[in-house]
Each structure stands twice: as C-alpha cells, then as structure tokens.
Design a protein around this motif. Sequence first.
Motif, PDB file in Angstrom:
ATOM      1  N   UNK A  98     -16.269   7.431  -0.959  1.00 49.39           N
ATOM      2  CA  UNK A  98     -15.055   7.597  -1.756  1.00 49.39           C
ATOM      3  C   UNK A  98     -14.109   6.411  -1.556  1.00 49.39           C
ATOM      4  N   UNK A  99     -14.028   5.930  -0.278  1.00 47.76           N
ATOM      5  CA  UNK A  99     -13.158   4.780   0.021  1.00 47.76           C
ATOM      6  C   UNK A  99     -13.665   3.527  -0.667  1.00 47.76           C
ATOM      7  N   UNK A 100     -14.973   3.337  -0.660  1.00 48.57           N
ATOM      8  CA  UNK A 100     -15.553   2.172  -1.339  1.00 48.57           C
ATOM      9  C   UNK A 100     -15.236   2.229  -2.830  1.00 48.57           C
ATOM     10  N   UNK A 101     -15.309   3.415  -3.385  1.00 43.85           N
ATOM     11  CA  UNK A 101     -14.987   3.557  -4.804  1.00 43.85           C
ATOM     12  C   UNK A 101     -13.535   3.259  -5.104  1.00 43.85           C
ATOM     13  N   UNK A 102     -12.662   3.556  -4.133  1.00 45.70           N
ATOM     14  CA  UNK A 102     -11.227   3.325  -4.338  1.00 45.70           C
ATOM     15  C   UNK A 102     -10.876   1.839  -4.392  1.00 45.70           C
ATOM     16  N   UNK A 103     -11.737   0.979  -3.808  1.00 47.51           N
ATOM     17  CA  UNK A 103     -11.449  -0.455  -3.787  1.00 47.51           C
ATOM     18  C   UNK A 103     -11.322  -0.999  -5.210  1.00 47.51           C
ATOM     19  N   UNK A 104     -12.070  -0.414  -6.155  1.00 47.57           N
ATOM     20  CA  UNK A 104     -12.004  -0.877  -7.544  1.00 47.57           C
ATOM     21  C   UNK A 104     -10.626  -0.626  -8.157  1.00 47.57           C
TER      22      UNK A 104
ATOM     23  N   UNK B 145      -7.670   0.158  -5.973  1.00 48.51           N
ATOM     24  CA  UNK B 145      -6.635  -0.352  -5.065  1.00 48.51           C
ATOM     25  C   UNK B 145      -7.306  -0.816  -3.789  1.00 48.51           C
ATOM     26  N   UNK B 146      -7.267  -2.140  -3.569  1.00 48.24           N
ATOM     27  CA  UNK B 146      -7.926  -2.704  -2.394  1.00 48.24           C
ATOM     28  C   UNK B 146      -7.289  -2.167  -1.120  1.00 48.24           C
ATOM     29  N   UNK B 147      -5.954  -2.041  -1.143  1.00 44.46           N
ATOM     30  CA  UNK B 147      -5.240  -1.598   0.065  1.00 44.46           C
ATOM     31  C   UNK B 147      -5.684  -0.199   0.467  1.00 44.46           C
ATOM     32  N   UNK B 148      -5.674   0.716  -0.550  1.00 43.98           N
ATOM     33  CA  UNK B 148      -6.069   2.092  -0.233  1.00 43.98           C
ATOM     34  C   UNK B 148      -7.538   2.179   0.158  1.00 43.98           C
ATOM     35  N   UNK B 149      -8.389   1.375  -0.485  1.00 45.62           N
ATOM     36  CA  UNK B 149      -9.822   1.408  -0.163  1.00 45.62           C
ATOM     37  C   UNK B 149     -10.101   0.944   1.256  1.00 45.62           C
TER      38      UNK B 149
END
Length: 665
Positions: free
Chosen positions: A23-29, A31-35
């Motif tokens: 899920x974190x890897x997906x968030x990078x797309x 928001x890099x900070x949140x990912x």
Amino acid sequence: MKKPFKQPLHVGSSLFLVLFALFSVGCIHFSVIYGVAGLVLCLIWRMATLHGERESRRQVQELMNNVVIEGGEIRPAVTHTPLPTVVALATTGEIVWANDSFAELSGQFAGARHMRLTELAPTFETRWLIEGKTEFPGELRMGKRAYHVYGSMVQSGAGQMMMLHFLDCTDYVQLRDAAETRRPAISIIAIDNYEELTKNATDSEKSSILAGIDKRLSAWIKDRNAVLRKFDRDKYIFLIENAELEKLSARKFAVLQDVRDIQNHEGVVATLSIGIGKDGETLAECYQYASLAIDMALSRGGDQAVIKNRYTFEFFGGLTEEVEKRTKVKSRVVANALTQLIRDSSQVLIMGHKNSDMDAIGAAAGMVCAARVKGKPVHIVVDQHHTMAGDLIERLETLPEYKDVFISAEDAMILCDYNTLLIVVDVNRPGYVESEALLQSINKVAVIDHHRRAADYIENAVVSLHEPYASSASELVSELLQYLVPTTGILSGEAEAMLAGIYLDTKGFSTRTGVRTFEAAAYLRRAGAEAGDVKRLFQSSFTQYMERQKLISSARDCGQGVIFALTAEEVDRVAAAQAADELLSIIGTRASVVAFRRGNDMAVSARASGQVNVQLLMERLGGGGNHTAAGAQLKNTTPEEADHMITEAIQGYFADQQTDKPAEH
C-alpha cells in the motif's frame, strides 16, 4: 491445494505487514512523502516485530530449559509447573526437590525431600534414563495410583540429577485392566476316549457315564462367570472371562482329575482334553486358537489342558498314558495322499532328527522303498558322523539299491528344486530336524511322527501323520507301506531296518506296544525281516558296555521313584540310552534320567515306566519326546549347572503334579 490459515489475521502478522508495504509503495505515485513515510513505518514495524519474536523465543527457551540447581534454588519455570515434578540424585535416587503437586500425590508434604524414590515407588528404576529414553516403561505404581513418568538427566553443580514429571493414568489403567479381565476366552472340551467308554455299554450305563461327566463339568464352573454348552456327543463349547480362567489355570484344571474317577464296566477311565483360545483380536480368532489348542492336546495324548494365545502354548496335565485308538482308515488316506505327492514331485528327500537313531533311519528306509517303487529319485539326509544308527546305515549301504542314497544336508541343499518333496520322519519340531535350513527351503513337506507334539511343531505340512499312540515312526511307515507298495517290493534289508526301529522304541517289544505294533512286526516278518539279524544290531561293544556300567555307578536316588545319573565325561549316546533303560529295571524306579557331556553341551536322556511323564519333565529343560522316552540338550552348560537344572526340573515336575483340590471360589 493451499493450506488454510491456522490463526486469524492480526496486527503484527507477516501478511498484514506485506499488505501495508504494498500500500505504501502504491502511495508513492500520489505522494512521495507519504509513501516513503509508510515504508519507513513498515521497516520500524518489522524491526520491532523481529525483536519481540526474539525476546519471546528467549523466554520460552528459558521456560523449557533443563533445571539448573544453584545453591539449592529452583528456577520458577519448574516450580510453577502444574505436573507433579521431582528432582532427584541419579546415583542414589534421593529426592532433592519436589513441587507441591508431587508432595500432594505422595502424601509426603514435609518429608518428600531426602527420601528415596524407591521408598515411594518400589518398582522405580533408572535404566531407561541411562539409555537416553524419556518415558518410564509401563506404568509406575505409587500407592493405589498409577502414573506415566517422563524425565531427563540434568547436569548440575551438585552432580547428575533426574528431573521427573508424573502424569496420573490410574483411570486409564483401571479401564484397561477391567477390559482385559472381562475379555472372553473360548474353549473346546472333548472326551478323549468316548468310543472306548461307550463301547459294549448298555444305554443306561452310557447315560450314566455321560451324565457323570456333565455333572463334574457343571460343578467345575459353578459360581464362575462362564457358559458351558454341549454341541456334539463328545464335545463342549465353553466361554469364560480371562479373570475366571486365571483362577482355573491356577488350580491346574482340577476337572481333569475329577473326570478320571469315572470308568465303565471294563475299567476304561474317562479323560478330557481342553483347548482354550485367548487374547485374540476377535471372537473368531479366539475360536481358531481354541481349535489349535484342542488339536495340540489330542496330538499329545489327551488328558490335558492347553491354552493358546497369540504367541505361544501353555500346557497343564498330561499324566495319563496314551490309549491306542487309531484306525487303518487314516493310514489309507495318508498313503493315498503320499502316493499323489510322490508322483507329482521331481525327487524325494527324507530326513529324520539330529543324532539319528534306528527308528529314524528305519522309517526313512521305508519311505525310500515307497519312492523307489514309484520311480522317483530318492535320498536320505543324514549326518553320518553324528548318528546312533551307524551299523544300520552301513548294512543298508551294502545293498545295490542304496548306492549314494545317504547324503549330507549340504548336498541336499544343492540337489533340491522347487518341486522337491521332503518327508520328515520321527520328529515334529523344526529345531530338532537334521537340517533346519533344508526344511525351510522346501515348500512341499510331509511329516510322519509318533512323538507327542510340542509347541514349536512343523507347521503348514502338506501331509501329516502324527500319532502319539504309535510305538515308533517305523510302525507308522510299515502301515503306510501296506497301501503304497506290494510286499514283494520291500527289500529284506529295509524290512529289518523298520523292525529294528520298532524294536528300539519298544525296548524289545516290552513297552508301548499295542495290537497294531505286533501287526506291523508280522507284516515286516512276511516281507523278509530276520529277528536274529535285527537283534545283532543291538549288540554292545566292550567299550560301550564299560561306559554304561560306569554311568550307572554314578546314579543316585532323587526320591519320588526317580534315579538320576550324571557324568562329566563324553559318553556314547547309545550307551547312555541303554544305561537309562537299565536303571529303570531297579525295583521301585518310576523314571530314570541320565546326563552326560557332549562337547560344550550336556545331553539328557530320560526313560519312564508309565507312571511319570518324562516328556513334561524334559520340556522343562527345552527338550521333548513322548510319555516314556524323552531327551534334551543343554547348550553351553557345565556338569554342575546341569546337575542343578535337572534336579530343579525333577522337583518342579512333582510339585506341579501334586493334586490340590479344595473347593474352588
């Protein structure tokens, strides 16, 4: 097929962590900070999880570690175990520490420490721990309770210790014992001599005899948890629980003696045979054991009880001399079966017992005659270096028909093929045949024997003529020959060999003779046997005579009418057998036992006049035979040890034969 989860998904599990990382890897797309923050959180989470798992394993390992005793202190992991636990010195069994649970079960709240384990449980021993096992064999009895004991050896500053855990299994043991004691055993009871008892008897006398037997059997099982039903004119079926059976066997089946009080107007005494099957997986298997047991009892002469379990036979009684009751029908049936077997075989091998005598060689010669007339190659397997019939073998070898007939067991192993017939004569125990390896190598085996059957008899014989009522194996073979070959087909040397066998086992037609014995002798006489030539086979050499007299001079009276002679010197077997026969002629002697050295072993020869069953006596020493003639071989035994063993066997035999008949409860 995927395995189902063994536990529900929860925070901290590896699967949840993987899903969060994805899920974190997906968030990078988005928001890099949140990912990146999510991935850092996953890393921290994973490190915390690994640390927690390592700490948990360390704590569990400490909990499961062996006890370490330091200054008399016990770690809390053992102190708090719910199982009764004790720590004791491995050398002396002295209890060093016990928890409250053990103190409660032992009843030694204040005194358990410093007591020895054997004071609380006398049957406790440490061999299983020394051997590296973790469970005490069987159940350990402590007071009225039973326990399964688990343990291990622990090394400490105070020395090697035992840590033992006790698991109460009393209820299980009680249920198991109750099931065993209430398990049914099946018995078949047969009237041995029904025909002889009822022959020439009036209807009223016949009814009186049978009613008398029924009455004694009913009284015997009175107050027992058992069922007795008659299913044939001379047979009964008998069901009894194991606990009650043990009580009957402890009294040596007193009904055997009770029934002997019944006799007909001609003086024929009634006798019973009892065959009992127990410990079978099913009732059908118990009944099969009972059938084997009754066959064993009858083949040993009757008047006895035999218990058969899944492992072995147990014998009771067997005191009465056998009564001749054979018919020629059985001989004719066996002769027809042998004829077919010989015709269907590629060759015939004949084998007797180790240290063969004239009866074994005589019976073998009769079977050679049958095979020769049927046109089949035939050989006698014998060790000519260890035989008591050397003179008879030499006489037979002078006949043209006996050229190369006698061979060794090694040569027989080379000759035999898949279609070879092996005829075993004058022996029914695998361990006593001339070559046990040869016996095991051949599929088609026929047995002709007159000795009372032992527990380890030759099984799965294609044809078996086993008659303990016969005087000798040669007598049985001579009866068979009347149906196998014409009289003119028998060589005079073969007839004399069989007559010599009968003469040997009847001690010159003075013991164990019946009508059939003299009929067989008359048949052999018509076939060309000369009595004078037979008697010359029994002449002793001067050396044998002196050995016999020296052996007789060492005899002593053991009481109960038994004469026992023992020598530490090597003695000819023939001389020893003759010494036993001669000792039997002393007034008041009921049995004679002769022991002599044979290499590193001691050989034993026993004879009886009929009042003592020397077969039962020799079976105590691992031997066998029949009611009046038996023997044994004591392996790697000194004369002093043999003296002690034979004396104990004699005393034990008479102790078992004491009739103790108080009322049964």
